[in-house]
Design a protein around this motif. Structure first.
Motif, mmCIF file in Angstrom:
data_model
loop_
_atom_site.group_PDB
_atom_site.id
_atom_site.type_symbol
_atom_site.label_atom_id
_atom_site.label_comp_id
_atom_site.label_asym_id
_atom_site.label_seq_id
_atom_site.Cartn_x
_atom_site.Cartn_y
_atom_site.Cartn_z
ATOM 1 N N CYS A 245 0.753 -1.220 0.102
ATOM 2 C CA CYS A 245 -0.007 -0.043 -0.013
ATOM 3 C C CYS A 245 0.866 1.268 0.094
ATOM 4 O O CYS A 245 1.730 1.409 0.720
ATOM 5 C CB CYS A 245 -0.880 0.134 1.206
ATOM 6 S SG CYS A 245 -2.213 -1.415 1.303
ATOM 7 N N ARG A 246 0.567 2.288 -0.805
ATOM 8 C CA ARG A 246 1.426 3.735 -0.896
ATOM 9 C C ARG A 246 0.434 4.294 -0.154
ATOM 10 O O ARG A 246 -0.801 4.638 -0.635
ATOM 11 C CB ARG A 246 1.459 4.022 -2.426
ATOM 12 C CG ARG A 246 2.316 5.258 -2.248
ATOM 13 C CD ARG A 246 2.694 5.841 -3.725
ATOM 14 N NE ARG A 246 3.585 6.614 -3.806
ATOM 15 C CZ ARG A 246 3.444 7.854 -4.362
ATOM 16 N NH1 ARG A 246 2.292 8.329 -4.569
ATOM 17 N NH2 ARG A 246 4.344 8.785 -4.216
ATOM 18 N N GLU A 314 4.123 0.619 2.274
ATOM 19 C CA GLU A 314 3.887 -0.216 3.272
ATOM 20 C C GLU A 314 3.602 -1.737 2.925
ATOM 21 O O GLU A 314 2.658 -1.780 2.100
ATOM 22 C CB GLU A 314 2.865 0.438 4.440
ATOM 23 C CG GLU A 314 2.926 -0.388 5.719
ATOM 24 C CD GLU A 314 3.958 -0.421 6.512
ATOM 25 O OE1 GLU A 314 4.211 -1.116 7.449
ATOM 26 O OE2 GLU A 314 4.687 0.935 6.469
ATOM 27 N N THR A 315 4.510 -2.481 3.338
ATOM 28 C CA THR A 315 4.067 -4.062 2.809
ATOM 29 C C THR A 315 3.323 -4.535 4.033
ATOM 30 O O THR A 315 3.607 -4.675 4.930
ATOM 31 C CB THR A 315 5.461 -5.017 2.674
ATOM 32 O OG1 THR A 315 6.245 -4.217 1.655
ATOM 33 C CG2 THR A 315 5.267 -6.269 2.422
ATOM 34 N N MET A 316 2.012 -5.329 3.403
ATOM 35 C CA MET A 316 1.156 -5.631 4.247
ATOM 36 C C MET A 316 1.296 -7.297 4.443
ATOM 37 O O MET A 316 0.713 -7.933 5.308
ATOM 38 C CB MET A 316 -0.159 -5.569 3.672
ATOM 39 C CG MET A 316 -0.729 -3.994 3.721
ATOM 40 S SD MET A 316 -0.617 -3.223 5.393
ATOM 41 C CE MET A 316 -0.801 -1.399 5.204
ATOM 42 N N GLY A 317 2.015 -7.942 3.546
ATOM 43 C CA GLY A 317 2.183 -9.110 3.615
ATOM 44 C C GLY A 317 2.313 -10.079 2.187
ATOM 45 O O GLY A 317 2.111 -9.269 1.322
ATOM 46 N N LYS A 318 2.116 -11.390 2.226
ATOM 47 C CA LYS A 318 1.933 -11.873 1.202
ATOM 48 C C LYS A 318 0.621 -12.997 0.950
ATOM 49 O O LYS A 318 0.218 -13.362 2.070
ATOM 50 C CB LYS A 318 3.287 -13.109 0.980
ATOM 51 C CG LYS A 318 4.485 -12.314 0.807
ATOM 52 C CD LYS A 318 5.593 -13.225 0.654
ATOM 53 C CE LYS A 318 6.934 -12.582 0.489
ATOM 54 N NZ LYS A 318 8.224 -13.519 0.480
ATOM 55 N N ILE A 319 0.374 -13.042 0.058
ATOM 56 C CA ILE A 319 -0.850 -14.055 -0.173
ATOM 57 C C ILE A 319 -0.726 -14.893 -1.417
ATOM 58 O O ILE A 319 -0.093 -14.627 -2.448
ATOM 59 C CB ILE A 319 -2.132 -13.098 -0.650
ATOM 60 C CG1 ILE A 319 -3.289 -13.828 -0.525
ATOM 61 C CG2 ILE A 319 -2.256 -12.357 -2.003
ATOM 62 C CD1 ILE A 319 -4.735 -12.976 -0.767
ATOM 63 N N LYS A 320 -1.171 -16.128 -0.930
ATOM 64 C CA LYS A 320 -0.895 -17.399 -1.963
ATOM 65 C C LYS A 320 -2.364 -17.751 -2.805
ATOM 66 O O LYS A 320 -3.461 -17.804 -1.922
ATOM 67 C CB LYS A 320 -0.495 -18.611 -1.044
ATOM 68 C CG LYS A 320 0.060 -19.729 -2.104
ATOM 69 C CD LYS A 320 0.724 -20.775 -1.342
ATOM 70 C CE LYS A 320 1.386 -21.762 -1.979
ATOM 71 N NZ LYS A 320 2.109 -22.888 -1.305
ATOM 72 N N ILE A 321 -2.230 -17.884 -3.951
ATOM 73 C CA ILE A 321 -3.250 -18.213 -4.878
ATOM 74 C C ILE A 321 -3.114 -19.466 -5.602
ATOM 75 O O ILE A 321 -2.053 -19.653 -6.139
ATOM 76 C CB ILE A 321 -3.788 -17.278 -5.748
ATOM 77 C CG1 ILE A 321 -3.919 -15.476 -5.247
ATOM 78 C CG2 ILE A 321 -4.700 -17.477 -6.598
ATOM 79 C CD1 ILE A 321 -3.983 -14.557 -6.007
ATOM 80 N N PHE A 322 -4.121 -20.495 -5.396
ATOM 81 C CA PHE A 322 -3.896 -21.701 -5.977
ATOM 82 C C PHE A 322 -4.583 -21.698 -7.362
ATOM 83 O O PHE A 322 -4.119 -22.385 -8.284
ATOM 84 C CB PHE A 322 -4.691 -22.768 -5.123
ATOM 85 C CG PHE A 322 -4.206 -22.934 -3.781
ATOM 86 C CD1 PHE A 322 -2.718 -23.260 -3.428
ATOM 87 C CD2 PHE A 322 -4.988 -22.823 -2.606
ATOM 88 C CE1 PHE A 322 -2.273 -23.114 -2.187
ATOM 89 C CE2 PHE A 322 -4.524 -22.619 -1.312
ATOM 90 C CZ PHE A 322 -2.981 -23.120 -1.074
ATOM 91 N N GLU A 323 -5.742 -21.208 -7.557
ATOM 92 C CA GLU A 323 -6.396 -21.020 -9.070
ATOM 93 C C GLU A 323 -6.562 -19.869 -9.155
ATOM 94 O O GLU A 323 -6.483 -18.806 -8.377
ATOM 95 C CB GLU A 323 -7.349 -22.138 -8.841
ATOM 96 C CG GLU A 323 -7.121 -23.455 -8.615
ATOM 97 C CD GLU A 323 -8.300 -24.550 -8.508
ATOM 98 O OE1 GLU A 323 -9.437 -24.034 -8.873
ATOM 99 O OE2 GLU A 323 -8.021 -25.859 -8.543
ATOM 100 N N LEU A 324 -7.287 -19.504 -10.476
ATOM 101 C CA LEU A 324 -7.799 -18.181 -10.737
ATOM 102 C C LEU A 324 -8.614 -17.613 -9.944
ATOM 103 O O LEU A 324 -9.567 -18.225 -9.634
ATOM 104 C CB LEU A 324 -8.239 -18.310 -12.160
ATOM 105 C CG LEU A 324 -8.800 -17.101 -13.058
ATOM 106 C CD1 LEU A 324 -7.560 -16.208 -13.225
ATOM 107 C CD2 LEU A 324 -9.511 -17.172 -14.195
ATOM 108 N N SER A 325 -8.256 -16.447 -9.292
ATOM 109 C CA SER A 325 -9.244 -16.025 -8.253
ATOM 110 C C SER A 325 -9.471 -14.316 -8.297
ATOM 111 O O SER A 325 -8.604 -13.598 -9.008
ATOM 112 C CB SER A 325 -8.449 -16.214 -6.728
ATOM 113 O OG SER A 325 -8.036 -17.674 -6.496
ATOM 114 N N ASP A 326 -10.446 -14.019 -7.393
ATOM 115 C CA ASP A 326 -10.542 -12.429 -7.169
ATOM 116 C C ASP A 326 -10.099 -12.457 -5.723
ATOM 117 O O ASP A 326 -10.073 -13.228 -4.852
ATOM 118 C CB ASP A 326 -12.136 -12.349 -7.018
ATOM 119 C CG ASP A 326 -12.684 -12.256 -8.322
ATOM 120 O OD1 ASP A 326 -11.950 -12.143 -9.432
ATOM 121 O OD2 ASP A 326 -13.996 -12.137 -8.539
ATOM 122 N N ILE A 327 -9.511 -11.323 -5.507
ATOM 123 C CA ILE A 327 -8.993 -11.054 -4.106
ATOM 124 C C ILE A 327 -9.714 -9.801 -3.360
ATOM 125 O O ILE A 327 -9.789 -8.751 -3.997
ATOM 126 C CB ILE A 327 -7.453 -10.525 -4.193
ATOM 127 C CG1 ILE A 327 -6.572 -11.671 -4.865
ATOM 128 C CG2 ILE A 327 -6.577 -10.349 -2.899
ATOM 129 C CD1 ILE A 327 -5.228 -11.500 -4.883
#
Length: 353
Positions: A245-246, A314-327
């Protein structure tokens, strides 16, 4: 020596240092380069490897297309699971869809997709049905992704483009949402959930140093509760993404007297402020950063470092996606009585290995 006499390795090496636009322009200079760039899969595979490293090369050139699709059972996405989660959502009173921050962030007012995704992730963490969940994507899904994205290209058009060129373009394109294009999260709405517009228009302001000249100011108090902003990235491919996030910090002197008045009533108010960030993928995992790290000390140290004029990431973290997704994601600030504000420019996803 003519360009036709140069070996492909030399041309590959030359193009390695060009931007995507320069590569496309180079392909239009002669027939040899056109064939090399537009028709040669190996050329784009090499660019992916050179620009993104061997791990991402392996993932996006081979693994995600070769891995078998995950079962709905493993992801808690069977029809039985969905009915169970939807039944749980219906138990909430309509007004609570806005009064509960998470339900509001997940757009439960409009549909149950976000709520189903949230419960699926909770179940995967607490009671995993398998330890073998892969990142997977079919070529058909990938082509459909580009058809929905471009609107102007047909399947026939896409069949003429190297698959690895499309992958390379996905990897380099910006995955960013502006704060002014997001929606507000208001905890307070009418008793029966009417007239709840979730508009943030009044909190937008001009800032010439922001990426588009406008940003969103976040604040909260007990009389006008702007709880934060929410948004959604649509159709994100499998992978691991860093969420950034900026933002810019500000102390609003207009409310300093009000803040001091509240501090006089309760001295602990001075250090109570906190922020919360949450994101989840509907076929993946989640990312959370809470008030234990986004707190008074975080605000004050960054305010000293950056002041109220400089934007920072500001880095909020990481998110892992297994298949085509909306976040789905949301960011909130609370208990700062309008004095400590956060200006929000944009949020973006960066692919990491």
């Amino acid at each position: 020596m003519l360009i036709d006499d140069l070996p492909c390795d030399i041309l590959y090496h030359f193009c390695k240092y060009l931007s995507f636009i320069d590569i496309i322009n180079t392909s239009q200079t002669c027939k040899r380069l056109y064939i090399l760039i537009e028709k040669d899969d190996y050329f784009w595979m090499l660019l992916i490897k050179n620009n993104f490293g061997p791990k991402l090369y392996q993932r996006y050139v081979y693994e995600i297309f070769q891995n078998r699709k995950n079962s709905d059972y493993a992801l808690y996405h069977t029809e039985k699971d969905k009915r169970k989660f939807e039944k749980r959502l219906r138990k909430h009173e309509p007004k609570n869809v806005c009064n509960f921050w998470l339900l509001n962030m997940l757009d439960c007012k409009d549909n149950s997709d976000g709520y189903i995704a949230y419960n699926s992730i909770v179940k995967q963490k607490s009671h995993p049905r398998t330890n073998d969940i892969n990142m997977s994507l079919t070529i058909e899904e990938f082509i459909e992704y580009y058809l929905n994205k471009t609107k102007t290209l047909t399947k026939k058009d896409l069949s003429q483009i190297s698959l690895y060129k499309l992958i390379y373009f996905y990897l380099i394109e910006s995955k960013r949402l502006l704060g002014v294009d997001m929606f507000g999260i208001y905890i307070r709405c009418s008793k029966d959930h009417f007239s709840c517009t979730n508009s943030i228009t009044e909190n937008q302001e001009y800032d010439s140093s922001s990426s588009t000249g406008r940003c969103v100011r976040l604040y909260s108090d007990f009389t006008c509760y702007q709880a934060g902003i929410k948004g959604k990235f649509k159709s994100i491919l499998p992978g691991v993404y860093e969420i950034i996030c900026r933002i810019k910090l500000d102390k609003n002197d207009e409310y300093l007297a009000y803040f001091n008045q509240e501090c006089c009533k309760d001295d602990s108010v001075k250090e109570l402020m906190g922020c919360y960030f949450y994101a989840l993928a509907d076929h993946g995992l989640d990312c959370e950063r809470n008030h234990e790290t986004l707190n008074y000390d975080w605000f004050e140290s960054n305010y000293i470092l950056h002041g109220n004029t400089n934007w920072f990431n500001e880095t909020m973290g990481k998110i892992k996606i297994f298949e085509l997704s909306d976040i789905y994601f949301g960011f909130t600030i609370k208990r700062e009585y309008r004095y400590r504000n956060i200006l929000f420019d944009y949020i973006e996803l960066n692919i990491v290995d």
